[in-house]
Design an enzyme around this catalytic site. Structure first.
Site, PDB file in Angstrom:
ATOM      1  N   SER A 125      44.684  47.786  48.536  1.00 16.83           N
ATOM      2  CA  SER A 125      44.001  48.328  47.244  1.00 16.83           C
ATOM      3  C   SER A 125      42.698  48.709  47.481  1.00 16.83           C
ATOM      4  O   SER A 125      41.980  48.757  48.533  1.00 16.83           O
ATOM      5  CB  SER A 125      43.782  46.992  46.379  1.00 16.83           C
ATOM      6  OG  SER A 125      42.753  47.420  45.377  1.00 16.83           O
ATOM      7  N   ALA A 126      42.390  49.845  46.671  1.00 15.16           N
ATOM      8  CA  ALA A 126      41.036  50.529  46.622  1.00 15.16           C
ATOM      9  C   ALA A 126      39.881  49.667  46.762  1.00 15.16           C
ATOM     10  O   ALA A 126      38.624  49.901  47.223  1.00 15.16           O
ATOM     11  CB  ALA A 126      40.720  51.552  45.611  1.00 15.16           C
ATOM     12  N   TYR A 150      40.369  38.258  45.730  1.00 14.16           N
ATOM     13  CA  TYR A 150      41.562  39.043  45.630  1.00 14.16           C
ATOM     14  C   TYR A 150      41.363  40.232  46.658  1.00 14.16           C
ATOM     15  O   TYR A 150      42.272  40.488  47.521  1.00 14.16           O
ATOM     16  CB  TYR A 150      41.928  39.609  44.227  1.00 14.16           C
ATOM     17  CG  TYR A 150      42.779  40.798  44.130  1.00 14.16           C
ATOM     18  CD1 TYR A 150      42.153  42.200  44.094  1.00 14.16           C
ATOM     19  CD2 TYR A 150      44.129  40.699  44.376  1.00 14.16           C
ATOM     20  CE1 TYR A 150      42.642  43.337  43.990  1.00 14.16           C
ATOM     21  CE2 TYR A 150      44.883  41.971  44.330  1.00 14.16           C
ATOM     22  CZ  TYR A 150      44.237  43.214  44.208  1.00 14.16           C
ATOM     23  OH  TYR A 150      45.143  44.221  44.190  1.00 14.16           O
ATOM     24  N   LYS A 154      43.045  41.311  50.490  1.00 17.29           N
ATOM     25  CA  LYS A 154      43.713  42.486  50.941  1.00 17.29           C
ATOM     26  C   LYS A 154      43.165  43.024  52.284  1.00 17.29           C
ATOM     27  O   LYS A 154      43.899  43.401  53.113  1.00 17.29           O
ATOM     28  CB  LYS A 154      43.419  43.548  50.102  1.00 17.29           C
ATOM     29  CG  LYS A 154      43.996  43.406  48.593  1.00 17.29           C
ATOM     30  CD  LYS A 154      45.658  43.434  48.784  1.00 17.29           C
ATOM     31  CE  LYS A 154      46.297  43.488  47.478  1.00 17.29           C
ATOM     32  NZ  LYS A 154      47.681  43.219  47.556  1.00 17.29           N
TER      33      LYS A 154
HETATM   34  C1  WQD Z   1      39.543  50.324  34.262  1.00 20.45           C
HETATM   35  C2  WQD Z   1      38.227  50.907  33.637  1.00 20.45           C
HETATM   36  C3  WQD Z   1      36.930  49.118  33.046  1.00 20.45           C
HETATM   37  C4  WQD Z   1      39.676  47.017  30.350  1.00 20.45           C
HETATM   38  C5  WQD Z   1      41.549  46.896  38.669  1.00 20.45           C
HETATM   39  C6  WQD Z   1      41.512  46.090  40.076  1.00 20.45           C
HETATM   40  C7  WQD Z   1      42.394  46.806  41.226  1.00 20.45           C
HETATM   41  C8  WQD Z   1      43.708  47.279  40.354  1.00 20.45           C
HETATM   42  C9  WQD Z   1      43.602  47.586  39.231  1.00 20.45           C
HETATM   43  C10 WQD Z   1      45.162  45.568  41.437  1.00 20.45           C
HETATM   44  C11 WQD Z   1      37.016  50.105  34.069  1.00 20.45           C
HETATM   45  C12 WQD Z   1      37.513  49.799  31.591  1.00 20.45           C
HETATM   46  C13 WQD Z   1      38.860  48.008  31.235  1.00 20.45           C
HETATM   47  C14 WQD Z   1      39.223  47.104  28.979  1.00 20.45           C
HETATM   48  C15 WQD Z   1      37.693  48.977  29.421  1.00 20.45           C
HETATM   49  N1  WQD Z   1      44.321  45.907  40.326  1.00 20.45           N
HETATM   50  N2  WQD Z   1      38.101  48.875  30.739  1.00 20.45           N
HETATM   51  N3  WQD Z   1      38.057  47.875  28.740  1.00 20.45           N
HETATM   52  O1  WQD Z   1      38.935  47.192  37.248  1.00 20.45           O
HETATM   53  O2  WQD Z   1      39.388  49.772  37.763  1.00 20.45           O
HETATM   54  O3  WQD Z   1      40.684  47.691  38.981  1.00 20.45           O
HETATM   55  O4  WQD Z   1      42.640  46.950  38.361  1.00 20.45           O
HETATM   56  O5  WQD Z   1      45.439  45.772  42.209  1.00 20.45           O
HETATM   57  O6  WQD Z   1      42.364  46.316  42.196  1.00 20.45           O
HETATM   58  O7  WQD Z   1      40.046  46.003  40.463  1.00 20.45           O
HETATM   59  O8  WQD Z   1      41.028  48.551  36.298  1.00 20.45           O
HETATM   60  O9  WQD Z   1      41.972  48.624  34.062  1.00 20.45           O
HETATM   61  O10 WQD Z   1      40.613  46.639  34.660  1.00 20.45           O
HETATM   62  O11 WQD Z   1      39.417  49.023  34.559  1.00 20.45           O
HETATM   63  O12 WQD Z   1      36.641  49.566  29.030  1.00 20.45           O
HETATM   64  O13 WQD Z   1      39.581  46.448  28.070  1.00 20.45           O
HETATM   65  O14 WQD Z   1      38.538  50.437  32.167  1.00 20.45           O
HETATM   66  O15 WQD Z   1      35.387  48.784  32.722  1.00 20.45           O
HETATM   67  O16 WQD Z   1      35.970  51.064  34.001  1.00 20.45           O
HETATM   68  P1  WQD Z   1      39.901  48.351  37.668  1.00 20.45           P
HETATM   69  P2  WQD Z   1      40.877  48.316  34.808  1.00 20.45           P
END
Ligand code: WQD
Length: 338
Positions: A125-126, A150, A154
């Site tokens: 993962s990134a 988590y 990784k």
């Molecule tokens: C994306 C953007 C939030 C929900 C995570 C894990 C990563 C991978 C993908 C497993 C951000 C914003 C989100 C909401 C919002 N998972 N947001 N309201 O955090 O980039 O990555 O999921 O492998 O490892 O870290 O993804 O979809 O949670 O958030 O504003 O209800 O959407 O702040 O900018 P994230 P996300």
């Protein structure tokens, strides 16, 4: 190379990878403990591909049960998806995350050694890059102190696999660092189907779109980004799955230990994604601006030229395609996959 063991093969990404494997002439064998997946996904894989892969309800930390799967099948390669993956939950339950994610990898590696299986692709993962010092992120960028347990699992698993490959140069290891997988299968039969209230943006937006949730909370609009909201690299899950097949082909060249970013190379803000979703599906997504979420970074997106050059793979689907497929899946499965 024919038989590919897919751990976590009934999950959101795993099931799409199984479909791509079948469509590319491989024979996937699935193990999944159904902790975060539904066995009905197997029926849907069969509906889509007209092939029903062998499925074992097995927890990859269970060495005896996993060993039996290797003994019963001539496995040529493993794609290892199985693992806990909720960032927030990992902060509350670090011990469960380290035990489950590390133990399952170690069991898989031991079975591979016993059965002389020389190829493994790991779902990384990134998050291993930690808080990016600049974007886009390159594979050569340092793996940092991840921002949560988590992400740490990784980082550790990448290191374990690197050491295993150093000790046994006949091993081929493909590390795939995913950015933000979104969307679903174009048939509308498979998609992101989290238990409970979604943590991730797109499934939350989809549940607002069908009226299951009232309103989207946008976590912060004061980031130093194009419009103040968080920027991520959203990649269609089918593109991501194709990247795994391309990596399998690469492993057949005996490359040793290789690492690739799987993203689109493009950053999209939360507001840009919401507007793309509304445009693609003709829906309105009500939202409010809420405080920033702990642990979030402002921007995080990939440079994917290495995968393009060495895997001859590039993401093809657009954000609008992914929003359409996500909405289609949610409409067809308002209560998720039963
Ligand atoms: C994306 C953007 C939030 C929900 C995570 C894990 C990563 C991978 C993908 C497993 C951000 C914003 C989100 C909401 C919002 N998972 N947001 N309201 O955090 O980039 O990555 O999921 O492998 O490892 O870290 O993804 O979809 O949670 O958030 O504003 O209800 O959407 O702040 O900018 P994230 P996300």
């Amino acid at each position: 190379m024919k038989k590919v063991l897919v751990t976590g093969g009934l999950g959101f990404i795993g099931s799409e990878a199984v479909i791509c494997l079948i469509e590319n002439g491989y024979e996937p064998v699935i193990i999944d403990n159904l902790f975060n997946a539904k066995v009905a996904v197997l029926d849907r894989i069969e509906t889509i591909t007209h092939f029903r892969p062998k499925f074992y309800e097995v927890d990859a930390t269970d060495e005896e049960a996993t060993e039996k799967v290797f003994a019963e099948n001539e496995i040529d390669a493993v794609i290892h998806f199985a693992g806990y993956k909720a960032v927030g939950e990992s902060v509350e339950k670090p011990l469960e995350y380290y035990e489950n994610n590390l133990e399952s990898l170690i069991v898989i590696a031991k079975c591979m050694k016993r059965h002389n299986v020389k190829n493994i692709i790991f779902s990384s993962s990134a998050t291993v890059y930690g808080v990016p010092s600049r974007v886009p992120l390159y594979e050569s960028d340092p793996v940092a102190e991840a921002t949560n347990p988590y992400g740490e699992t990784k980082v550790m698993i990448e290191r374990i696999l690197k050491d295993l490959q150093k000790a046994d140069p006949t091993l081929n290891v493909g590390i795939l660092r995913y950015f933000n997988p979104i969307g679903g299968h174009p048939s509308g039969l498979l998609g992101e189907d989290p238990n409970g209230i979604p943590n991730n943006l797109l499934p939350y937006v989809s549940q607002v779109a069908i009226g299951k949730l009232k309103c989207l909370k946008i976590f912060g609009d004061d980031y130093p980004t194009v419009d103040g909201t968080g920027v991520r690299d959203y990649i269609h899950v089918v593109d991501l799955a194709e990247g795994h097949v391309a990596t399998l082909k690469k492993l057949e060249e005996n490359p040793g230990y290789v690492v690739y970013n799987l993203g689109t190379g493009k950053g999209t803000s939360v507001l840009e994604l919401v507007h793309a979703y509304e445009k693609a599906n003709g829906v309105k997504i009500p939202y409010v601006i809420a405080p920033r979420r702990a642990g979030d970074v402002a921007e995080n997106y990939a440079d994917c030229e290495k995968a393009a050059k060495e895997l001859h793979w590039r993401a093809k689907f657009t954000i609008e395609d992914a929003c359409r497929d996500a909405y289609n899946f949610q409409k067809n499965n308002p209560e998720g996959i039963k």
